[in-house]
Every structure is written in C-alpha cells, then in structure tokens.
Design a protein around this motif. Structure first.
Motif, PDB file in Angstrom:
ATOM      1  N   ALA A 122      47.708  41.953  35.187  1.00 27.81           N
ATOM      2  CA  ALA A 122      48.332  42.470  36.413  1.00 27.81           C
ATOM      3  C   ALA A 122      47.302  43.165  37.294  1.00 27.81           C
ATOM      4  CB  ALA A 122      49.465  43.434  36.057  1.00 27.81           C
ATOM      5  N   ILE A 123      46.423  43.948  36.682  1.00 27.16           N
ATOM      6  CA  ILE A 123      45.374  44.632  37.443  1.00 27.16           C
ATOM      7  C   ILE A 123      44.521  43.616  38.198  1.00 27.16           C
ATOM      8  CG2 ILE A 123      43.185  45.868  37.208  1.00 27.16           C
ATOM      9  CD1 ILE A 123      45.394  47.808  37.083  1.00 27.16           C
ATOM     10  N   GLY A 124      44.118  42.554  37.504  1.00 34.62           N
ATOM     11  CA  GLY A 124      43.292  41.540  38.151  1.00 34.62           C
ATOM     12  C   GLY A 124      43.995  40.871  39.319  1.00 34.62           C
ATOM     13  N   ARG A 125      45.257  40.566  39.151  1.00 38.02           N
ATOM     14  CA  ARG A 125      45.996  39.897  40.230  1.00 38.02           C
ATOM     15  C   ARG A 125      46.205  40.834  41.413  1.00 38.02           C
ATOM     16  NH1 ARG A 125      49.737  37.553  35.518  1.00 38.02           N
ATOM     17  NH2 ARG A 125      48.555  35.650  35.080  1.00 38.02           N
ATOM     18  N   ILE A 126      46.569  42.079  41.120  1.00 33.08           N
ATOM     19  CA  ILE A 126      46.785  43.054  42.193  1.00 33.08           C
ATOM     20  C   ILE A 126      45.496  43.263  42.985  1.00 33.08           C
ATOM     21  CG2 ILE A 126      47.317  45.476  42.691  1.00 33.08           C
ATOM     22  CD1 ILE A 126      49.113  45.358  40.118  1.00 33.08           C
ATOM     23  N   TYR A 127      44.373  43.318  42.283  1.00 31.74           N
ATOM     24  CA  TYR A 127      43.082  43.568  42.934  1.00 31.74           C
ATOM     25  C   TYR A 127      42.810  42.537  44.026  1.00 31.74           C
ATOM     26  CZ  TYR A 127      38.095  44.550  43.481  1.00 31.74           C
ATOM     27  OH  TYR A 127      36.861  44.876  44.003  1.00 31.74           O
ATOM     28  N   SER A 154      41.347  51.976  44.889  1.00 32.61           N
ATOM     29  CA  SER A 154      42.211  52.776  44.016  1.00 32.61           C
ATOM     30  C   SER A 154      42.191  52.244  42.588  1.00 32.61           C
ATOM     31  CB  SER A 154      43.644  52.781  44.550  1.00 32.61           C
ATOM     32  OG  SER A 154      43.721  53.409  45.808  1.00 32.61           O
ATOM     33  N   ILE A 155      42.165  50.935  42.453  1.00 34.94           N
ATOM     34  CA  ILE A 155      42.096  50.328  41.119  1.00 34.94           C
ATOM     35  C   ILE A 155      40.812  50.739  40.411  1.00 34.94           C
ATOM     36  CG2 ILE A 155      41.746  48.124  39.921  1.00 34.94           C
ATOM     37  CD1 ILE A 155      43.827  46.920  41.826  1.00 34.94           C
ATOM     38  N   ILE A 156      39.699  50.675  41.106  1.00 33.62           N
ATOM     39  CA  ILE A 156      38.425  51.052  40.487  1.00 33.62           C
ATOM     40  C   ILE A 156      38.427  52.538  40.123  1.00 33.62           C
ATOM     41  CG2 ILE A 156      35.930  51.194  40.821  1.00 33.62           C
ATOM     42  CD1 ILE A 156      37.069  48.336  40.500  1.00 33.62           C
ATOM     43  N   ILE A 157      38.993  53.374  40.969  1.00 39.05           N
ATOM     44  CA  ILE A 157      39.087  54.814  40.674  1.00 39.05           C
ATOM     45  C   ILE A 157      39.890  55.044  39.390  1.00 39.05           C
ATOM     46  CG2 ILE A 157      40.134  56.995  41.439  1.00 39.05           C
ATOM     47  CD1 ILE A 157      39.418  56.128  44.322  1.00 39.05           C
ATOM     48  N   ASN A 166      38.819  44.807  29.680  1.00 40.04           N
ATOM     49  CA  ASN A 166      39.440  43.501  29.927  1.00 40.04           C
ATOM     50  C   ASN A 166      39.913  43.368  31.369  1.00 40.04           C
ATOM     51  OD1 ASN A 166      39.214  42.070  27.458  1.00 40.04           O
ATOM     52  ND2 ASN A 166      40.805  43.339  26.553  1.00 40.04           N
ATOM     53  N   ALA A 167      40.449  44.452  31.930  1.00 40.42           N
ATOM     54  CA  ALA A 167      40.861  44.433  33.343  1.00 40.42           C
ATOM     55  C   ALA A 167      39.648  44.227  34.246  1.00 40.42           C
ATOM     56  CB  ALA A 167      41.575  45.735  33.692  1.00 40.42           C
ATOM     57  N   ALA A 168      38.562  44.929  33.924  1.00 43.20           N
ATOM     58  CA  ALA A 168      37.332  44.760  34.695  1.00 43.20           C
ATOM     59  C   ALA A 168      36.832  43.324  34.606  1.00 43.20           C
ATOM     60  CB  ALA A 168      36.267  45.723  34.198  1.00 43.20           C
ATOM     61  N   PHE A 222      31.746  40.635  40.485  1.00 44.82           N
ATOM     62  CA  PHE A 222      31.105  41.234  39.315  1.00 44.82           C
ATOM     63  C   PHE A 222      30.437  42.571  39.618  1.00 44.82           C
ATOM     64  CE2 PHE A 222      27.319  41.739  36.571  1.00 44.82           C
ATOM     65  CZ  PHE A 222      27.975  41.911  35.362  1.00 44.82           C
ATOM     66  N   GLU A 223      29.799  42.671  40.752  1.00 46.31           N
ATOM     67  CA  GLU A 223      28.998  43.869  41.038  1.00 46.31           C
ATOM     68  C   GLU A 223      29.824  45.148  40.996  1.00 46.31           C
ATOM     69  OE1 GLU A 223      25.696  44.205  41.364  1.00 46.31           O
ATOM     70  OE2 GLU A 223      25.615  42.099  40.775  1.00 46.31           O
ATOM     71  N   VAL A 224      31.064  45.078  41.437  1.00 47.75           N
ATOM     72  CA  VAL A 224      31.883  46.287  41.521  1.00 47.75           C
ATOM     73  C   VAL A 224      32.334  46.773  40.142  1.00 47.75           C
ATOM     74  CG1 VAL A 224      34.153  45.200  41.753  1.00 47.75           C
ATOM     75  CG2 VAL A 224      33.699  47.366  42.911  1.00 47.75           C
ATOM     76  N   VAL A 225      32.257  45.899  39.122  1.00 48.38           N
ATOM     77  CA  VAL A 225      32.742  46.289  37.797  1.00 48.38           C
ATOM     78  C   VAL A 225      31.669  46.265  36.716  1.00 48.38           C
ATOM     79  CG1 VAL A 225      35.150  45.629  38.205  1.00 48.38           C
ATOM     80  CG2 VAL A 225      33.530  43.912  37.360  1.00 48.38           C
ATOM     81  N   LYS A 226      30.448  45.920  37.040  1.00 50.09           N
ATOM     82  CA  LYS A 226      29.453  45.762  35.984  1.00 50.09           C
ATOM     83  C   LYS A 226      29.196  47.047  35.208  1.00 50.09           C
ATOM     84  CE  LYS A 226      25.272  46.376  38.829  1.00 50.09           C
ATOM     85  NZ  LYS A 226      24.019  45.719  39.289  1.00 50.09           N
TER      86      LYS A 226
END
Length: 254
Positions: A52-57, A66-69, A88-90, A98-102
C-alpha cells in the motif's frame, strides 16, 4: 482470521481498506495508523501494508515527502517486524525512485536482527530486476566491505537481475571470486548456478567464467550449474546432460 484464511474477494477488500487507512494516516502524519499494520503478526497483513505504501507513493505524489518522513520514524522502532516492513516498503518505492530510499538499505544492512537484513536482500532483488542501474551501482560499493555478511547479502541480493540479464551482474560477481570466507564463496557459487539455467543465460555465464582467474572456484561453479539443471529440471531450458555437454564443448580450462 489470517489474511489467507479469507476468500479472494475478502482479501482484496481488506487490502483496499488497509491502503485507505494508511493513506489517511500518512496525510495526517499519524504513525499509529501505519504501525498497526507494520506490527501485525501476519506476514501477509504486513505485506499488504508495505505494498500500500508503494502504491500510495506513486499515485499520490503530494504524499511522497510525508511517506518518507513516516518511514524514517518507523525505521528506529524496537520491533524488528516494523523495521523489516519499512525496508520492504522502501523497496517498493525503489523500483522506480531509488535515490530517495537508498539510506533505508544502507542502515538495514547493519540491523541487529536478521529479518530486516533479509528484507534488504529481498528489496535489492526486486529493485535490481526493474531498476538496475542505480541499484547495482549502489550494491557495488559493498562488495569488498569488511563485514563478510554484508558481502554475502549483496551477492545474494543482485541474483534476480542476473536470471534475465546475467551480463549485468557477472562483473560484480567476478569481484568476489577471491573472497576467502566460506559463506560468501558458497553464496557466490550458488548465485552463478541460479543465473545460468534460464533461457539464453548459460552461454553468457560460461563465456564470462573463462575470464576469471580463480580456477577452483570456476570449477565449483560449473559443477553447481550442472547440478542446478537437475534440481530445477522443471524450469531449466536445457536438460542436465545438455548443460554438461555445452560446458564440455564451450569451456576451455586453460
């Protein structure tokens, strides 16, 4: 009732509910609305949460920051299931961005619990399959890390990309050919076997192995390739004997 005890339509409805509630929680920066799913004892409820996190993003770009926070906050939770689910969400986000979650993987590699570390491996696999350039460039930095488990996890993580495009990961695998740690070496041999039995992959792998200078490791890898063609005979393109003959005909051990 566990997720997979539900009927198919009920599972779909539950996933939609989870997505809606997580979206609402993210909109209000309410950690509790996310953590309730990330701590669930049912693996598949947690999976529904990180999917769900991935789809919402990607569907609601105004919620991306907000998701990253929230994920950053949850990465410090004591419950390993939460940290695992965050990674797993990342990984879902990293399939495209990729850069925003590495940094989640950089921290997760060193988690004290094996589950978040395994989530890093799984995330590298799924990201590397569809977003290989930044993911493999990042993974390469850890191939010679002083911690043998880091080297092993990276080797394992890049495997999935190699099942379709072995040429993308073989240069990285080659860098590990002289690793003296048994667990790393065994994983390397395993991965070579795993990327050799799919369509059009054996020729690429065998040709590349000719340029490796650790001859004993190469011989072990070739034996693993032959064995994999038997163990995965329901999925391999060639029979075990065809794979053996190909190696005999095309690999010149000098």
């Amino acid at each position: 009732m566990a997720f997979y005890d539900l009927a198919k339509d009920d599972r779909a409805a539950l996933s939609a509910t989870i997505k809606k509630q997580i979206s609402d929680a993210v909109s209000s920066l309410l950690v509790e609305g996310v953590i309730v799913y990330f701590t669930d004892a049912d693996t598949y409820i947690r999976k529904a949460g990180y999917l769900a996190i991935g789809r919402i993003y990607f569907e609601q770009e105004h919620l991306q920051s907000s998701i990253i926070i929230l994920l950053n906050q949850l990465l410090d939770e004591k419950d390993f299931k939460v940290r695992q689910t965050v990674i797993n969400a990342a990984g879902e986000i990293g399939k495209k961005d990729f850069e925003v979650v590495k940094h989640f993987f950089e921290k997760g590699l060193f988690d004290v619990h094996h589950s978040p570390r395994n989530a890093v491996i799984g995330s590298i696999k799924k990201m590397g399959e569809v977003n290989p350039v930044p993911v493999l460039a990042w993974a390469k930095k850890y191939l010679h890390h002083e911690d043998k488990e880091i080297r092993r996890e990276i080797c394992h993580g890049i495997e999935l990309r190699g099942r379709k495009y072995p040429e993308d990961i073989l240069p990285l695998l080659m860098e590990l050919q002289h690793d003296e740690t048994a667990r790393v070496r065994n994983t390397l041999v395993h991965v070579i076997g795993q990327i050799a039995y799919k369509k059009d992959c054996l020729a690429t792998v065998v040709a590349n192995l000719k340029s490796w200078d650790n001859r004993q490791l190469v011989m072990d890898a070739l034996e693993e390739i032959i064995d994999v063609h038997h163990r995965y005979r329901g999925f391999a393109v060639l029979t075990q004997e065809e794979a053996r003959q190909y190696i005999i005909e095309h690999f010149n051990d000098q």
